[in-house]
Design a protein around this motif. Structure first.
Motif, PDB file in Angstrom:
ATOM      1  N   LEU A 171      -2.884 -10.228   9.731  1.00 46.36           N
ATOM      2  CA  LEU A 171      -2.529  -9.429   8.548  1.00 46.36           C
ATOM      3  C   LEU A 171      -2.123  -8.047   9.045  1.00 46.36           C
ATOM      4  N   SER A 173       2.264  -5.654  12.628  1.00 45.44           N
ATOM      5  CA  SER A 173       2.971  -6.903  12.906  1.00 45.44           C
ATOM      6  C   SER A 173       4.148  -6.649  13.849  1.00 45.44           C
ATOM      7  N   LEU A 233      -8.022 -15.788  10.507  1.00 39.43           N
ATOM      8  CA  LEU A 233      -7.458 -14.508  10.072  1.00 39.43           C
ATOM      9  C   LEU A 233      -7.882 -13.379  11.006  1.00 39.43           C
ATOM     10  N   PHE A 264      -7.409  -4.014   0.650  1.00 41.99           N
ATOM     11  CA  PHE A 264      -6.786  -5.320   0.464  1.00 41.99           C
ATOM     12  C   PHE A 264      -6.200  -5.414  -0.951  1.00 41.99           C
ATOM     13  N   TYR A 267       2.084 -11.481   9.578  1.00 44.42           N
ATOM     14  CA  TYR A 267       2.204 -11.347   8.125  1.00 44.42           C
ATOM     15  C   TYR A 267       3.002 -10.103   7.744  1.00 44.42           C
ATOM     16  N   GLY A 277       4.218 -10.207   4.190  1.00 39.44           N
ATOM     17  CA  GLY A 277       3.873 -10.228   2.768  1.00 39.44           C
ATOM     18  C   GLY A 277       4.997  -9.744   1.878  1.00 39.44           C
ATOM     19  N   VAL A 323      -2.415  -9.979  -1.038  1.00 38.78           N
ATOM     20  CA  VAL A 323      -2.796 -10.220   0.361  1.00 38.78           C
ATOM     21  C   VAL A 323      -3.972 -11.190   0.408  1.00 38.78           C
ATOM     22  N   ALA A 335      -7.463  -9.009  10.938  1.00 44.22           N
ATOM     23  CA  ALA A 335      -6.987  -7.896  10.117  1.00 44.22           C
ATOM     24  C   ALA A 335      -7.459  -6.576  10.674  1.00 44.22           C
ATOM     25  N   LEU A 378      -3.451 -16.088  11.559  1.00 40.45           N
ATOM     26  CA  LEU A 378      -2.565 -15.222  10.772  1.00 40.45           C
ATOM     27  C   LEU A 378      -3.019 -13.788  10.989  1.00 40.45           C
ATOM     28  N   ASP A 435      -2.699 -14.694  -0.288  1.00 44.43           N
ATOM     29  CA  ASP A 435      -2.031 -15.271   0.883  1.00 44.43           C
ATOM     30  C   ASP A 435      -3.043 -15.642   1.967  1.00 44.43           C
ATOM     31  N   ALA A 436      -4.042 -14.788   2.150  1.00 45.17           N
ATOM     32  CA  ALA A 436      -5.049 -15.063   3.181  1.00 45.17           C
ATOM     33  C   ALA A 436      -5.784 -16.369   2.882  1.00 45.17           C
TER      34      ALA A 436
END
Lengths: 343, 343
Positions: A67, A23, A94, A76, A10, A12, A80, A96, A65, A83-84
């Motif tokens: 984050l 990432s 997810l 957060f 991600y 974003g 975000v 994170a 995904l 999108d999550a």
């Protein structure tokens, strides 16, 4: 840790390259487990992975995904969360690494329950941490330290592990940040550990070892960063390092996020770290300088490495550009010669 | 904070005077809110308060049992839990400052629910902490620092607040440990704060002030304690102190809990703290040395203060024995003369 791969990474709405370092780190060091990147139209950044929607990523096999964005404080933002939720609807779990936990976001936990998705909070420390003992322990440990945050400590650590492995020396990467943990599959999210346990968590992360191998411990922050120096000092004491590698970004104009704070002089920074490290590791020595020269041309980068290396009497390199062989030569020379270098 | 007073102070089975420092601190500084102490027959320690059973304490008006004992790591031993349950049965609420929370002990929470008792976990940090900005802020701040843990930083801080107040100078005690919080009724349990927020929590605890008063900030740990130095450094940076007072116990033979670690030299320790503090407070200066001389006779204590004071060119005193006037003279001299003393 049981985060299912492959990952969708991600980005974003991020516009700051440092903000997407989690990432990017995964893309650089575990590219084989990344099917693509997700970014909005206003995001000018890319990891040179295919740009995919959530649905496309699922079609191509993505399971989670990541984050992989970081902001100071680790909260957060609303986009975000939106999108999550969309990613979970499309079929993704997810993961994170922010200070705030996925598990504490009612909208996210509700959707995860409803859809049967898994939530992985990489930054959640173990509840069973111990206070450091400072007791001397066997084994070889190298710690990467920095003039600032985000100056290549994780990259340098992973490069050193790769280089040692290629030389036939056992080496283990000991992750202390969310990116490193996602890369290594284990580690300590040091910035989230209660203050009393900083050093103790590192003693556990890199315990005594009796072989000739090396623990390469990922550094955090900087003794000269007014927000995070406590983390760095606790890490230094807990690591009991035999060897330090100082990481630095010569293009950095001030301490990260703090325009009023200049970067420290390299020699002063190294001396302060060695002095502090001696409390638990009296024979600690510096074995190299790792620069992030990505902002300059190759000739200038080479000259800068030579100049800094000569002034500090240490191997100086950009691990990505020029490799880490010179640092490894110095690191291993001690074992071969039995002579303790003086930093 | 709404902990009901008066308190019954818990000593339990403790045999180490340092272990009961939370109970002792409250007894010394807020004796008027303590009805008595609870200890078992194998506990040789006393706070010179009436020894009471739980039932006797309730009869004499006690509202809360303060589990004012501390052990490294902060866990609940089984006898403590048993006593806590008996105290609740007798009619007392509980307050505790250990790392482990009363709220996480099912036996205790169950009994509290059933009996209608309140549980106060003083060591639980706010969930809304922020990363430090390092931004310069107005106001006068003094931080007590130490050669080691448990060398009188809280006692010295409270003595300085009292002394300033007696001179007509506004002074606020800023508590950073469980005892201090129980004494002050507010504060930050710094050792339980997530590592990233150490300095930020102190910036919030002692915010900018525009009057001529002083924030007296309670120090924690020591830059020379291998278990806790990260806490101390983050505190030093977050405090942005104009003035430091170094606390020391000359009878201490090694760093607390760590026989392998010698105490630092006072001059070296002070210099290291001043150097680190300058990152966020360039004009910081040392204004005094506070010794805990309780282990020696008065003549020897006086001579030691004189010797150490002369060698460091600073006022040196035992706050309990000889007061803090000499330190206050030096602290306030700057304001009166406008001349910045050089530490």
């Amino acid at each position: 840790m049981s985060i299912e791969t492959p990952y969708l990474l991600y980005l974003g709405h991020s516009t700051d390259p440092v903000e997407i370092k989690t990432s990017r780190g995964i893309a650089v060091f575990r590219r084989e487990i990344c099917v693509g990147e997700f970014r909005h139209d206003d995001c000018p950044l890319t990891l040179d992975l295919p740009r995919l929607t959530f649905a496309e990523a699922v079609q191509q096999g993505a399971k989670t995904l990541v984050l992989g964005i970081a902001n100071a404080g680790g909260t957060f933002a609303k986009p975000v969360i939106e999108d999550a939720l969309a990613a979970m609807e499309a079929g993704l779990d997810l993961a994170a690494g922010l200070h705030q936990q996925l598990a504490d976001q009612p909208a996210i936990t509700g959707a995860a329950r409803r859809l049967g998705r898994k939530l992985h909070d990489v930054r959640k420390p173990s509840p069973d941490l111990r206070v450091a003992t400072g007791a001397p322990r066997t084994g070889n440990r190298l710690l990467t330290i920095g003039t600032d945050c985000s100056v290549g400590k994780m990259y340098s650590s992973l490069s050193l592990v790769k280089g040692l492995t290629e030389r036939g020396v056992t080496a283990d990467f000991r992750a202390t940040g969310q990116t490193g943990i996602l890369i290594a599959g284990a580690g300590v999210p040091l910035d989230a550990v209660p203050a009393d346990f900083i050093s103790g968590a590192i003693e556990e992360l890199a315990p005594a070892r009796s072989d000739a191998g090396w623990d390469i411990i990922e550094g955090q922050g900087s003794l000269y960063h007014p927000s995070f120096a406590g983390v760095s000092l606790g890490l230094l004491h807990g690591a009991q390092p035999q060897a330090l590698v100082l990481c630095h970004n010569p293009a950095r104009e001030h301490m990260r996020h703090l325009p009023g704070y200049a970067l420290p002089d390299l020699a002063e920074c190294l001396a302060a770290n060695l002095a502090a490290a001696r409390l638990t590791s009296p024979n600690v020595r510096a074995v190299g300088i790792a620069l992030d020269t990505s902002s300059m041309g190759e000739d200038m980068a080479r000259r800068l490495c030579d100049t800094i290396g000569a002034s500090l009497d240490l191997p100086c390199t950009d691990p990505h550009r020029f490799g880490v062989e010179a640092i490894l030569d110095k690191l291993l020379a001690k074992d071969e010669s039995g002579i303790q270098a003086v930093a």
